[in-house]
Enzyme design. Structure first.
Site, PDB file in Angstrom:
ATOM      1  CB  CYS A   1      -1.005  -0.004   0.939  1.00 12.65           C
ATOM      2  SG  CYS A   1      -2.697  -1.391   0.919  1.00 12.65           S
TER       3      CYS A   1
ATOM      4  CG  HIS B   1     -13.484   8.556 -10.311  1.00 12.06           C
ATOM      5  ND1 HIS B   1     -13.966   7.865 -10.841  1.00 12.06           N
ATOM      6  CD2 HIS B   1     -12.747   7.694 -11.406  1.00 12.06           C
ATOM      7  CE1 HIS B   1     -14.745   6.758 -11.122  1.00 12.06           C
ATOM      8  NE2 HIS B   1     -13.620   6.437 -12.076  1.00 12.06           N
TER       9      HIS B   1
ATOM     10  CD  GLU C   1      -8.029   0.325   1.615  1.00 15.24           C
ATOM     11  OE1 GLU C   1      -8.406   1.203   1.400  1.00 15.24           O
ATOM     12  OE2 GLU C   1      -8.218  -0.643   1.893  1.00 15.24           O
TER      13      GLU C   1
HETATM   14 ZN    ZN Z   1      -5.561   1.276  -0.988  1.00 19.79          ZN
END
Ligand code: ZN
Length: 134
Positions: free
Chosen positions: A23, A68, A123
């Site tokens: 990440c 976005h 997520e």
């Molecule tokens: Zn992520």
């Protein structure tokens, strides 16, 4: 207590600084947000809050501010170059984890007067984070 939950989808990019896993690299998510509102009594329409009101208030904010967009910590070195390239960036004080995005949406919802008690950000289909009033 009565409770209603509205789901809203959005897409975002981010990366986590000072993170030891994958990440730390710029990547994106197709997120699902659950916004739960709760009241002890129903309104004159026999509703906690109209689903349309949650959508109008929260989805409008999400679409305008973070959908976005790349969500980055304020001191991320990517902020300036992405902005210089005309890429939309949403800057927050902390690492843009699902937990912090949940808190962000919770605060926006409360500021707009919604009786929100919980915001969960999925997520991925198997990983979510929640911020709740208690
Ligand atoms: Zn992520």
């Amino acid at each position: 207590m009565y409770s209603v939950t509205k789901r809203i989808d959005f897409c975002y990019g981010h990366r986590l600084l000072d993170h030891d896993g994958v990440c730390r690299h710029l990547h994106g998510h197709n997120a699902v947000v659950e916004i739960e509102a709760r009241t002890a009594a129903l309104d004159t329409r026999n509703m906690v809050v109209d689903f349309g009101d949650i959508k109008r208030i929260v989805k409008t904010w999400i679409d305008a501010q973070i959908d976005h967009k790349t969500i980055l910590r304020h001191d991320d070195p990517l902020v300036a170059p992405l902005q210089a390239l005309g890429e939309p960036v949403f800057v927050i004080d902390s690492n843009p984890t699902a937990e912090r995005i949940a808190r962000l949406i919770f605060d926006v919802s409360r500021d707009q007067g919604l009786p929100v008690v919980r915001v969960t950000v999925w997520e991925t289909p198997t990983s979510c984070a929640t911020y709740s009033a208690a």
